[in-house]
Design an enzyme around this catalytic site. Structure first.
Site, PDB file in Angstrom:
ATOM      1  N   THR A   1       0.820  -1.210   0.000  1.00 11.07           N
ATOM      2  CA  THR A   1       0.000   0.000   0.000  1.00 11.07           C
ATOM      3  C   THR A   1       0.854   1.261   0.000  1.00 11.07           C
ATOM      4  O   THR A   1       0.487   2.272  -0.593  1.00 11.07           O
ATOM      5  CB  THR A   1      -0.942  -0.015   1.222  1.00 11.07           C
ATOM      6  OG1 THR A   1      -1.764  -1.163   1.114  1.00 11.07           O
ATOM      7  CG2 THR A   1      -1.819   1.218   1.284  1.00 11.07           C
TER       8      THR A   1
ATOM      9  N   THR B   1       2.206  -4.348   4.352  1.00 10.72           N
ATOM     10  CA  THR B   1       2.223  -4.634   5.793  1.00 10.72           C
ATOM     11  C   THR B   1       1.841  -6.078   6.123  1.00 10.72           C
ATOM     12  O   THR B   1       2.257  -6.598   7.148  1.00 10.72           O
ATOM     13  CB  THR B   1       1.250  -3.697   6.541  1.00 10.72           C
ATOM     14  OG1 THR B   1      -0.061  -3.864   5.995  1.00 10.72           O
ATOM     15  CG2 THR B   1       1.692  -2.261   6.437  1.00 10.72           C
ATOM     16  N   ASP B   2       1.059  -6.712   5.248  1.00 12.25           N
ATOM     17  CA  ASP B   2       0.507  -8.026   5.608  1.00 12.25           C
ATOM     18  C   ASP B   2       1.576  -9.045   5.989  1.00 12.25           C
ATOM     19  O   ASP B   2       1.405  -9.811   6.935  1.00 12.25           O
ATOM     20  CB  ASP B   2      -0.325  -8.600   4.452  1.00 12.25           C
ATOM     21  CG  ASP B   2      -1.561  -7.761   4.157  1.00 12.25           C
ATOM     22  OD1 ASP B   2      -1.821  -6.805   4.914  1.00 12.25           O
ATOM     23  OD2 ASP B   2      -2.260  -8.064   3.176  1.00 12.25           O
TER      24      ASP B   2
ATOM     25  N   LYS C   1       2.104  -8.261  12.735  1.00 16.16           N
ATOM     26  CA  LYS C   1       0.923  -7.471  12.394  1.00 16.16           C
ATOM     27  C   LYS C   1      -0.240  -8.047  13.200  1.00 16.16           C
ATOM     28  O   LYS C   1      -0.546  -9.228  13.090  1.00 16.16           O
ATOM     29  CB  LYS C   1       0.632  -7.557  10.890  1.00 16.16           C
ATOM     30  CG  LYS C   1      -0.540  -6.683  10.473  1.00 16.16           C
ATOM     31  CD  LYS C   1      -0.715  -6.599   8.961  1.00 16.16           C
ATOM     32  CE  LYS C   1      -1.863  -5.639   8.655  1.00 16.16           C
ATOM     33  NZ  LYS C   1      -2.081  -5.423   7.239  1.00 16.16           N
TER      34      LYS C   1
HETATM   35  N1  ASP Z   1      -2.187  -6.102   1.061  1.00 12.69           N
HETATM   36  C1  ASP Z   1      -1.198  -5.069   1.263  1.00 12.69           C
HETATM   37  C2  ASP Z   1       0.147  -5.723   1.332  1.00 12.69           C
HETATM   38  O1  ASP Z   1       0.487  -6.333   2.312  1.00 12.69           O
HETATM   39  C3  ASP Z   1      -1.503  -4.282   2.473  1.00 12.69           C
HETATM   40  C4  ASP Z   1      -0.537  -3.208   2.867  1.00 12.69           C
HETATM   41  O2  ASP Z   1       0.418  -2.879   2.190  1.00 12.69           O
HETATM   42  O3  ASP Z   1      -0.757  -2.657   3.950  1.00 12.69           O
HETATM   43  O4  ASP Z   1       0.872  -5.635   0.378  1.00 12.69           O
END
Ligand code: ASP
Length: 462
Positions: free
Chosen positions: A108, A184-185, A263
């Site tokens: 993201t 983040t995932d 996370k």
């Molecule tokens: N689905 C995204 C990822 O992990 C979410 C994010 O970046 O927060 O790439």
């Protein structure tokens, strides 16, 4: 498929409804429906999406889909065309400032809204980054490189190894700090494997992401980026860390050790928490404040050690009551070399699995036990069932988090075939993945005061 230019992407009854009220895309509208009234901007629709929904960007920044059939009226208040393309600007160079390298892998933080589909897509360019967060130039000379452009569920050995090598090369070339932009995932998986693959770093290696893309008013992208770049440029913490929102407000960011972080919330910006310990430090726009002293210090030398060994035939088995042994058998029969179990409580699985675990051991498969509780240690001496399992060859992994044990086992099996050698690597702490004890205050403190919790508790506190 034909769609009017003013109704980009819309078709079917969604297009009909918009036409009826002359509500073109980018209109600022109030939509009254059978479910309630919504205020926001009509977004372009994905060409591949269904013909029944209208997509509205609410004031909160969230996008919602409204069923065309449910629409009663649409009132148009105005028009707000969004320009998500950020102007490219060349990053200025100041010879007195430290050099920081920012690698992009996607997620993201590297995303913006795509005109064509109306969805968030990965897009990363150094100029865009500087254009959107010019404060970065006050901190350092930033060089950027897009390594990958994937959402983090698509990260894998190729990307982990590539990132580790790129970091090693940049450190040898002399940068003062590294930032890795990442979804983040699975950022905690990558933080763990980088902690093993890149050792003895003389400079900070800071991973960063964002929960909300930068076109949303509540985005955490800019602040996280500033905090991470500041940490990479100025801090004396030469470890692999994750730098993300601390509390629910934007008061400070937290620096989490790469092997002790997870996370913990699917949508909060303050989603990353240090588990079984307290974070290494906190960072604001003006200061970096260590919360502990036992971290590796910044050095001048360039003696980083990169070891990208990796065995892919490793799995995590998340135990659940009534699990059948065929799950373990399938791994054995498919040639897996390592299994990390996330067991219940102190590290348990049911008795029906025992014969299969024994078979795994006899076939030379490395089997390691971790705990689903995340906090606390595996303790297989307490119950006789634990002792039985150790006799079957299941190795307790102290307080290593399941994902961390998984990454470490991939790395260890990539280097050694002898299970004793693998065990030595697994149980010798390298980057804080096993600690002697968990501080009793670590469970609560420095995790960011959540106002809702404080308010709730204060009602009961005498
Ligand atoms: N689905 C995204 C990822 O992990 C979410 C994010 O970046 O927060 O790439």
């Amino acid at each position: 498929m034909t769609t009017d230019s003013g109704y980009k992407g819309y078709r079917g009854d969604a297009l009909e409804t918009l036409r009826k009220f002359d509500a073109k895309i980018w209109s600022d509208v109030q939509v009254s429906t059978t479910q309630g009234t919504y205020t926001g901007i009509i977004l372009p629709r994905s060409e591949t999406a269904d013909p029944h929904h209208i997509v509205l960007k609410l004031r909160s920044g969230y996008n919602i889909g409204i069923a065309a059939q449910a629409v009663r009226t649409i009132t148009i208040a105005g028009r707000k065309e969004a320009h998500y393309k950020i102007p490219e600007k060349e990053f200025p160079f100041d010879p007195r400032k430290p050099r920081v390298k920012l690698f992009g892998t996607g997620g993201t933080i590297a995303s913006r809204l795509d005109y064509r589909t109306g969805a968030v897509i990965p897009a990363f360019s150094p100029g865009e980054l500087y254009g959107s967060v010019p404060e970065l130039a006050d901190i350092c000379n930033l060089e950027t490189e897009k390594l990958y452009g994937v959402f983090s569920e698509n990260m894998g050995p190729e990307q982990w190894i590539g990132t580790a090598r790129a970091i090693g090369q940049e450190i040898q070339k002399g940068v003062q700090g590294i930032v890795v932009g990442h979804g983040t995932d699975t950022m905690h998986h990558t933080a763990a494997i980088l902690s093993f693959m890149v050792q003895h770093s003389p400079v900070p290696i800071v991973m960063v992401g964002s929960q909300r893309s930068s076109d949303r008013p509540s985005s955490d992208a800019a602040l996280n980026l500033m905090h991470s770049v500041k940490t990479a440029a100025e801090s004396d913490i030469a470890e692999v860390m994750i730098c993300m929102f601390g509390p629910t407000s934007d008061a400070y960011g937290l620096l989490h050790r790469g092997t002790r972080v997870r996370k913990m919330h699917s949508s909060y910006r303050s989603t990353f928490r240090t588990i079984g310990d307290i974070p290494i430090g906190m960072v604001s726009r003006s200061a970096i404040t260590p919360l502990r002293q036992d971290y590796a210090r910044r050095r001048e030398d360039r003696n980083v050690v990169v070891n990208t060994a990796f065995e892919e035939k490793v799995s995590i088995v998340y135990y659940y009551p009534n699990m059948r042994p065929d799950i373990i058998d399938a791994l054995i029969d498919n040639g897996y070399r390592g299994i990390v179990i996330a067991g219940t409580g102190l590290g348990h699985v049911n008795k029906p699995l025992y014969p299969s675990l024994k078979r795994a051991h006899e076939k030379g498969i490395a089997v390691y036990m971790t705990v689903q509780t995340l906090w606390g240690y595996v303790q297989m001496y307490v119950y006789d069932t634990g002792r039985d399992m150790m006799e079957l060859g299941v190795v307790p992994s102290a307080n290593m988090l399941p994902e961390v044990a998984y990454m470490k086992l991939c790395w260890a099996l990539g280097q050694k075939t002898d299970l004793e050698d693998v065990r030595k690597i697994m149980l010798t702490p390298i980057a804080g993945e096993i600690t002697e004890r968990e501080p009793s205050n670590g469970y609560l403190i420095f995790q960011g005061g959540i106002p809702e919790v404080e308010e709730f508790i204060s009602k009961y506190r005498k």
